[in-house]
Design an enzyme around this catalytic site. Structure first.
Site, PDB file in Angstrom:
ATOM      1  N   TYR A   2     -21.081 -77.061 -47.675  1.00 17.41           N
ATOM      2  CA  TYR A   2     -21.485 -75.901 -46.855  1.00 17.41           C
ATOM      3  C   TYR A   2     -20.599 -75.781 -45.625  1.00 17.41           C
ATOM      4  CZ  TYR A   2     -24.014 -73.490 -43.087  1.00 17.41           C
ATOM      5  OH  TYR A   2     -24.336 -72.681 -42.022  1.00 17.41           O
TER       6      TYR A   2
ATOM      7  N   THR B 123     -21.389 -71.752 -37.660  1.00 16.19           N
ATOM      8  CA  THR B 123     -22.244 -72.892 -37.355  1.00 16.19           C
ATOM      9  C   THR B 123     -21.497 -73.988 -36.603  1.00 16.19           C
ATOM     10  OG1 THR B 123     -23.368 -74.726 -38.460  1.00 16.19           O
ATOM     11  CG2 THR B 123     -21.700 -73.630 -39.734  1.00 16.19           C
ATOM     12  N   ASP B 124     -22.248 -74.787 -35.862  1.00 19.84           N
ATOM     13  CA  ASP B 124     -21.655 -75.963 -35.207  1.00 19.84           C
ATOM     14  C   ASP B 124     -21.286 -77.041 -36.229  1.00 19.84           C
ATOM     15  OD1 ASP B 124     -24.219 -76.784 -35.919  1.00 19.84           O
ATOM     16  OD2 ASP B 124     -24.866 -77.294 -33.891  1.00 19.84           O
ATOM     17  N   GLU B 125     -21.794 -76.889 -37.475  1.00 21.92           N
ATOM     18  CA  GLU B 125     -21.555 -77.941 -38.473  1.00 21.92           C
ATOM     19  C   GLU B 125     -20.084 -78.039 -38.859  1.00 21.92           C
ATOM     20  OE1 GLU B 125     -24.510 -78.167 -41.591  1.00 21.92           O
ATOM     21  OE2 GLU B 125     -26.033 -77.301 -40.293  1.00 21.92           O
TER      22      GLU B 125
ATOM     23  N   LYS C  49     -17.877 -72.879 -44.550  1.00 21.53           N
ATOM     24  CA  LYS C  49     -17.959 -72.079 -43.318  1.00 21.53           C
ATOM     25  C   LYS C  49     -16.676 -72.271 -42.511  1.00 21.53           C
ATOM     26  CE  LYS C  49     -20.956 -69.906 -41.868  1.00 21.53           C
ATOM     27  NZ  LYS C  49     -21.325 -68.474 -42.068  1.00 21.53           N
TER      28      LYS C  49
HETATM   29  P1  NAD Z   1     -30.095 -67.220 -45.164  1.00 19.47           P
HETATM   30  O1  NAD Z   1     -29.711 -68.160 -46.261  1.00 19.47           O
HETATM   31  O2  NAD Z   1     -31.518 -67.112 -44.761  1.00 19.47           O
HETATM   32  O3  NAD Z   1     -29.643 -65.739 -45.568  1.00 19.47           O
HETATM   33  C1  NAD Z   1     -28.387 -65.460 -46.110  1.00 19.47           C
HETATM   34  C2  NAD Z   1     -28.405 -64.009 -46.591  1.00 19.47           C
HETATM   35  O4  NAD Z   1     -27.087 -63.714 -47.103  1.00 19.47           O
HETATM   36  C3  NAD Z   1     -29.397 -63.743 -47.726  1.00 19.47           C
HETATM   37  O5  NAD Z   1     -30.073 -62.524 -47.480  1.00 19.47           O
HETATM   38  C4  NAD Z   1     -28.515 -63.612 -48.955  1.00 19.47           C
HETATM   39  O6  NAD Z   1     -29.049 -62.752 -49.953  1.00 19.47           O
HETATM   40  C5  NAD Z   1     -27.247 -63.044 -48.350  1.00 19.47           C
HETATM   41  N1  NAD Z   1     -26.039 -63.317 -49.155  1.00 19.47           N
HETATM   42  C6  NAD Z   1     -25.653 -64.513 -49.690  1.00 19.47           C
HETATM   43  N2  NAD Z   1     -24.497 -64.356 -50.369  1.00 19.47           N
HETATM   44  C7  NAD Z   1     -24.140 -63.050 -50.239  1.00 19.47           C
HETATM   45  C8  NAD Z   1     -23.037 -62.286 -50.692  1.00 19.47           C
HETATM   46  N3  NAD Z   1     -22.058 -62.835 -51.432  1.00 19.47           N
HETATM   47  N4  NAD Z   1     -22.972 -60.976 -50.369  1.00 19.47           N
HETATM   48  C9  NAD Z   1     -23.960 -60.406 -49.625  1.00 19.47           C
HETATM   49  N5  NAD Z   1     -25.037 -61.076 -49.187  1.00 19.47           N
HETATM   50  C10 NAD Z   1     -25.119 -62.384 -49.482  1.00 19.47           C
HETATM   51  O7  NAD Z   1     -29.146 -67.576 -43.936  1.00 19.47           O
HETATM   52  P2  NAD Z   1     -29.501 -67.744 -42.378  1.00 19.47           P
HETATM   53  O8  NAD Z   1     -30.133 -69.058 -42.161  1.00 19.47           O
HETATM   54  O9  NAD Z   1     -30.136 -66.496 -41.882  1.00 19.47           O
HETATM   55  O10 NAD Z   1     -28.034 -67.847 -41.768  1.00 19.47           O
HETATM   56  C11 NAD Z   1     -27.310 -66.672 -41.432  1.00 19.47           C
HETATM   57  C12 NAD Z   1     -25.914 -67.062 -40.989  1.00 19.47           C
HETATM   58  O11 NAD Z   1     -25.976 -67.932 -39.865  1.00 19.47           O
HETATM   59  C13 NAD Z   1     -25.100 -67.816 -42.036  1.00 19.47           C
HETATM   60  O12 NAD Z   1     -23.778 -67.366 -41.975  1.00 19.47           O
HETATM   61  C14 NAD Z   1     -25.186 -69.268 -41.608  1.00 19.47           C
HETATM   62  O13 NAD Z   1     -24.037 -69.998 -42.012  1.00 19.47           O
HETATM   63  C15 NAD Z   1     -25.239 -69.114 -40.104  1.00 19.47           C
HETATM   64  N6  NAD Z   1     -25.950 -70.191 -39.378  1.00 19.47           N
HETATM   65  C16 NAD Z   1     -27.196 -70.568 -39.780  1.00 19.47           C
HETATM   66  C17 NAD Z   1     -27.875 -71.527 -39.046  1.00 19.47           C
HETATM   67  C18 NAD Z   1     -29.288 -71.917 -39.427  1.00 19.47           C
HETATM   68  O14 NAD Z   1     -29.841 -72.815 -38.771  1.00 19.47           O
HETATM   69  N7  NAD Z   1     -29.901 -71.310 -40.419  1.00 19.47           N
HETATM   70  C19 NAD Z   1     -27.278 -72.120 -37.918  1.00 19.47           C
HETATM   71  C20 NAD Z   1     -25.993 -71.706 -37.537  1.00 19.47           C
HETATM   72  C21 NAD Z   1     -25.342 -70.738 -38.276  1.00 19.47           C
HETATM   73  P1  TYD Z   2     -31.707 -78.521 -42.555  1.00 19.38           P
HETATM   74  O1  TYD Z   2     -32.879 -77.720 -42.134  1.00 19.38           O
HETATM   75  O2  TYD Z   2     -31.352 -78.569 -43.999  1.00 19.38           O
HETATM   76  O3  TYD Z   2     -30.478 -78.024 -41.678  1.00 19.38           O
HETATM   77  P2  TYD Z   2     -28.986 -78.680 -41.457  1.00 19.38           P
HETATM   78  O4  TYD Z   2     -28.811 -79.788 -42.403  1.00 19.38           O
HETATM   79  O5  TYD Z   2     -28.084 -77.533 -41.755  1.00 19.38           O
HETATM   80  O6  TYD Z   2     -28.960 -79.109 -40.028  1.00 19.38           O
HETATM   81  O7  TYD Z   2     -31.930 -80.032 -42.068  1.00 19.38           O
HETATM   82  C1  TYD Z   2     -32.170 -80.326 -40.704  1.00 19.38           C
HETATM   83  C2  TYD Z   2     -32.295 -81.831 -40.577  1.00 19.38           C
HETATM   84  O8  TYD Z   2     -33.495 -82.240 -41.249  1.00 19.38           O
HETATM   85  C3  TYD Z   2     -31.166 -82.614 -41.236  1.00 19.38           C
HETATM   86  O9  TYD Z   2     -30.850 -83.754 -40.447  1.00 19.38           O
HETATM   87  C4  TYD Z   2     -31.734 -83.030 -42.566  1.00 19.38           C
HETATM   88  C5  TYD Z   2     -33.217 -83.182 -42.288  1.00 19.38           C
HETATM   89  N1  TYD Z   2     -34.105 -82.867 -43.423  1.00 19.38           N
HETATM   90  C6  TYD Z   2     -35.060 -83.809 -43.845  1.00 19.38           C
HETATM   91  O10 TYD Z   2     -35.173 -84.906 -43.289  1.00 19.38           O
HETATM   92  N2  TYD Z   2     -35.866 -83.478 -44.899  1.00 19.38           N
HETATM   93  C7  TYD Z   2     -35.750 -82.279 -45.562  1.00 19.38           C
HETATM   94  O11 TYD Z   2     -36.494 -82.055 -46.544  1.00 19.38           O
HETATM   95  C8  TYD Z   2     -34.794 -81.327 -45.092  1.00 19.38           C
HETATM   96  C9  TYD Z   2     -34.646 -80.001 -45.780  1.00 19.38           C
HETATM   97  C10 TYD Z   2     -33.995 -81.667 -44.012  1.00 19.38           C
END
Ligand code: NAD
Ligand code: TYD
Length: 337
Positions: free
Chosen positions: A150, A124-126, A154
């Site tokens: 988080y 992630t960019d975070e 990462k």
């Molecule tokens: P998600 O939370 O929807 O899914 C995570 C999956 O990982 C789930 O199916 C969960 O059961 C599985 N999991 C968790 N712990 C595990 C373990 N110990 N062993 C095996 N499986 C396990 O996540 P997502 O939003 O699809 O994100 C996927 C990846 O992308 C993550 O690595 C996240 O950090 C990264 N990412 C997410 C975002 C976003 O906006 N969601 C942005 C940038 C990067």
């Molecule tokens: P989120 O979807 O949790 O992703 P991330 O924090 O990893 O970027 O949140 C996106 C943005 O939305 C973040 O600035 C927090 C805000 N947010 C709210 O304002 N209300 C909410 O209930 C949630 C879940 C997020």
């Protein structure tokens, strides 16, 4: 090609598995997933009988589970598995360390031992911390400065990947992406939470004034980025994945309200998230210039498609938001973190 996808029952992992099985009919996918609250086999119902797809329930932090999933070996491990929600990490960080750091280490060890030929770490960019305005950007060289448990977890996994490349020449690529949106996102993140709350006629909790901004990428565009990195990326490299589509939370909130025909009385300004990063903005020029990828989905179109998906798949998200499910979650998951 044989690919071990970890976390394939989650949001982006399931979208990627579907994308690969459709695009490459001769590729084989093994999905290793622990099925935490975010893992849902319903995300893969349409492809579960595909002969090129196998599901293995297990934990990426357990060597025996990783070995079982790898079997005779794989061409690549793509690590989507993670604890992924900032707010949960603030409430309870432990599971984030276990999966996002120790799990990544366990996978790196498997690759170092030659059980897979390479690894792509989905990150992630975070990890870079935050920017203060939309004109500042994270590049691949920006120093890590994570704010939440988080993003710190990462960053730990990513630093370990970099260390394995430098120390052992373990072939690993790290990606840093902006925020994903699209179908199958668990209704705890901003977009699916707000859409489903409004579909249930409930209020939507905007943290603070909602001026914080994020950069957004549609599922399909992220899948194509990983496809490009899988086929053309070089071991030891880091790639930022971004769209330059930067939107304040309040803008997204108003778009969703408007799309669903609701007025602003549904907005509830609640206490801000502790340590809330103001903005994320990714410079994707390396991925565009070196691997020829570019984002194709216009944000408003992608968001409209996403809202329609949630409208048409109520049974998918209703279960996840039901009281019964929340109790199940508290009993089986939250209390064990
Ligand atoms: P998600 O939370 O929807 O899914 C995570 C999956 O990982 C789930 O199916 C969960 O059961 C599985 N999991 C968790 N712990 C595990 C373990 N110990 N062993 C095996 N499986 C396990 O996540 P997502 O939003 O699809 O994100 C996927 C990846 O992308 C993550 O690595 C996240 O950090 C990264 N990412 C997410 C975002 C976003 O906006 N969601 C942005 C940038 C990067
Ligand atoms: P989120 O979807 O949790 O992703 P991330 O924090 O990893 O970027 O949140 C996106 C943005 O939305 C973040 O600035 C927090 C805000 N947010 C709210 O304002 N209300 C909410 O209930 C949630 C879940 C997020």
């Amino acid at each position: 090609m044989k690919i071990l996808v970890t976390g394939g029952a989650g949001f982006m992992g399931s979208n990627f598995i579907r994308y690969v099985l459709n695009k490459y009919p001769d590729y084989k996918i093994i999905n290793l997933d622990k099925l935490t609250y975010a893992g849902n086999l319903e995300n893969l119902r349409d492809i579960e009988n595909n002969p090129n797809y196998t599901f293995v329930k297990g934990d990426i932090a357990k060597t025996e589970d990783v070995d079982r999933a790898l079997g005779e070996g794989a061409d690549v491990v793509i690590n989507y598995a993670a604890e992924s929600h900032v707010d949960r990490s603030i409430l309870s960080p432990r599971a984030f360390l276990d999966t996002d750091i120790f799990g990544t280490y366990t996978l790196l060890e498997a690759v170092r031992a030659g059980k897979a030929k390479k690894m792509i770490q989905i990150s992630t960019d975070e990890v870079f911390g935050m920017v203060h305005n939309v004109n500042e950007e994270f590049t691949e060289e920006t120093k890590f400065d994570p704010s939440s448990p988080y993003s710190a977890s990462k960053a730990g996994g990513d630093l370990m990947a970099n260390a394995y490349w430098r120390t052992y020449k373990t072939p690993v690529i790290v990606t840093h992406s902006c925020n994903f949106y699209g179908a199958y996102q668990y209704p705890e993140k901003l977009i699916p939470l707000f859409v489903t709350n409004l579909l249930e006629n409930k209020k939507i909790p905007v943290y603070g004034e909602g001026n914080q901004f994020r950069e957004w990428i549609f599922t399909e565009d992220h899948c194509r980025a990983i496809d490009a990195i899988l086929h053309k990326g070089e071991a030891g490299e880091v790639y930022n994945i971004g769209t330059r589509n930067r939107k304040a939370n309040i803008e997204i909130t108003k778009f969703i309200l408007n799309y669903l025909g609701k007025d602003e009385s549904y907005i509830e300004h609640v206490a801000d998230r502790p340590g809330h990063d103001f903005g994320y903005a990714v410079n994707p020029d390396k991925l565009i210039g070196k691997l020829g990828w570019k984002p194709e989905t216009n944000f408003e179109d992608g968001l409209a498609e996403t809202i329609e998906w949630y409208k048409n798949n109520e049974s998918w998200w209703k279960k996840l938001k039901s009281k019964e499910y929340q109790e199940y979650y508290e009993k089986n998951y939250a209390s064990k973190k």
